[in-house]
Design a protein around this motif. Structure first.
Motif, PDB file in Angstrom:
ATOM      1  N   GLY A  67      10.449  47.995  54.115  1.00 30.40           N
ATOM      2  CA  GLY A  67       9.175  47.801  53.439  1.00 30.40           C
ATOM      3  C   GLY A  67       8.038  48.411  54.188  1.00 30.40           C
ATOM      4  N   ALA A 125       5.200  45.883  50.161  1.00 25.18           N
ATOM      5  CA  ALA A 125       4.776  44.624  51.027  1.00 25.18           C
ATOM      6  C   ALA A 125       5.373  43.320  50.506  1.00 25.18           C
ATOM      7  N   GLY A 126       6.037  43.327  48.978  1.00 28.55           N
ATOM      8  CA  GLY A 126       6.710  42.155  48.804  1.00 28.55           C
ATOM      9  C   GLY A 126       7.945  42.117  49.330  1.00 28.55           C
ATOM     10  N   ILE A 127       8.676  43.478  49.519  1.00 25.44           N
ATOM     11  CA  ILE A 127      10.056  43.475  50.093  1.00 25.44           C
ATOM     12  C   ILE A 127      10.110  43.163  51.718  1.00 25.44           C
ATOM     13  N   ALA A 143       2.291  47.921  47.287  1.00 28.87           N
ATOM     14  CA  ALA A 143       2.355  46.557  46.859  1.00 28.87           C
ATOM     15  C   ALA A 143       3.705  46.111  46.671  1.00 28.87           C
ATOM     16  N   LEU A 144       4.765  46.991  46.186  1.00 26.76           N
ATOM     17  CA  LEU A 144       6.131  46.388  46.157  1.00 26.76           C
ATOM     18  C   LEU A 144       6.592  46.376  47.488  1.00 26.76           C
ATOM     19  N   ASP A 146      15.187  44.744  55.475  1.00 25.94           N
ATOM     20  CA  ASP A 146      14.216  44.937  54.345  1.00 25.94           C
ATOM     21  C   ASP A 146      12.799  44.965  55.028  1.00 25.94           C
ATOM     22  N   GLN A 147      12.415  44.452  56.166  1.00 24.37           N
ATOM     23  CA  GLN A 147      11.185  44.490  56.764  1.00 24.37           C
ATOM     24  C   GLN A 147      10.785  45.888  57.373  1.00 24.37           C
ATOM     25  N   ILE A 194       7.858  41.337  53.142  1.00 19.61           N
ATOM     26  CA  ILE A 194       7.536  39.522  53.165  1.00 19.61           C
ATOM     27  C   ILE A 194       8.643  38.858  52.989  1.00 19.61           C
ATOM     28  N   ASN A 195       9.429  39.153  51.803  1.00 17.43           N
ATOM     29  CA  ASN A 195      10.805  38.528  51.252  1.00 17.43           C
ATOM     30  C   ASN A 195      12.036  38.872  52.262  1.00 17.43           C
TER      31      ASN A 195
END
Length: 155
Positions: free
Chosen positions: A17, A60-62, A57-58, A13-14, A64-65
């Protein structure tokens, strides 16, 4: 990769993202000259820039999480021929789009994906491809008045 004596575990995911953040930045760079306009009179650059911002933005959220996601080194890559076929068929459709037009190209694209990639029955795939393409044509070409490529047969 070692970091402070620990083995760094990069997660899928990192990586994904980060890749979509870079793609969003690329869209901003390519469309930099397009006018943004105003809400009441949007310019040609409004939608691409808004979508690129939302994608960043999305993504970055992926990213980060992504610490809870699957490790990149543990992902099975055995399905790569399936992905390569999808990319190849989509690339061929992209090349043929201006020549064949929306209806023919999209029908062939959906049909090819269903028959070659998903191994569906010919008759079912043909029916679905034609109906989906006609629905998309009516929605975008007629209802939304989007300019769709006509191609060599004029439809």
């Amino acid at each position: 990769m070692m970091h402070g004596g620990r083995h760094m575990n990069i997660r899928a995911d990192q990586v994904a993202g980060g890749a979509f953040i870079l793609l969003g930045i690329l869209v901003f760079i390519i469309g930099w000259d397009l006018p943004f306009g105003r809400l009441s009179a949007p310019g040609a650059g409004m939608l691409p820039k808004l979508m690129a911002g939302l994608m960043i933005a999305l993504a970055a959220g992926i990213a980060i999480n992504g610490q809870r996601g699957e490790k990149l080194s543990e992902i099975p890559w055995s399905d790569w021929p399936h992905a390569a076929l999808i990319i190849l068929i989509s690339g061929i459709a992209t090349v043929l789009y201006t020549t064949l037009g929306f209806i023919i190209t999209m029908t062939l694209l959906v049909f090819s994906l269903l028959v070659i990639v998903e191994r569906r029955r010919l008759w079912a795939a043909a029916t679905y491809a034609v109906l989906l393409t006609l629905f998309a044509y009516v929605l975008f070409g007629t209802a939304l008045k989007a300019p769709l490529e006509r191609g060599l047969l004029w439809f």
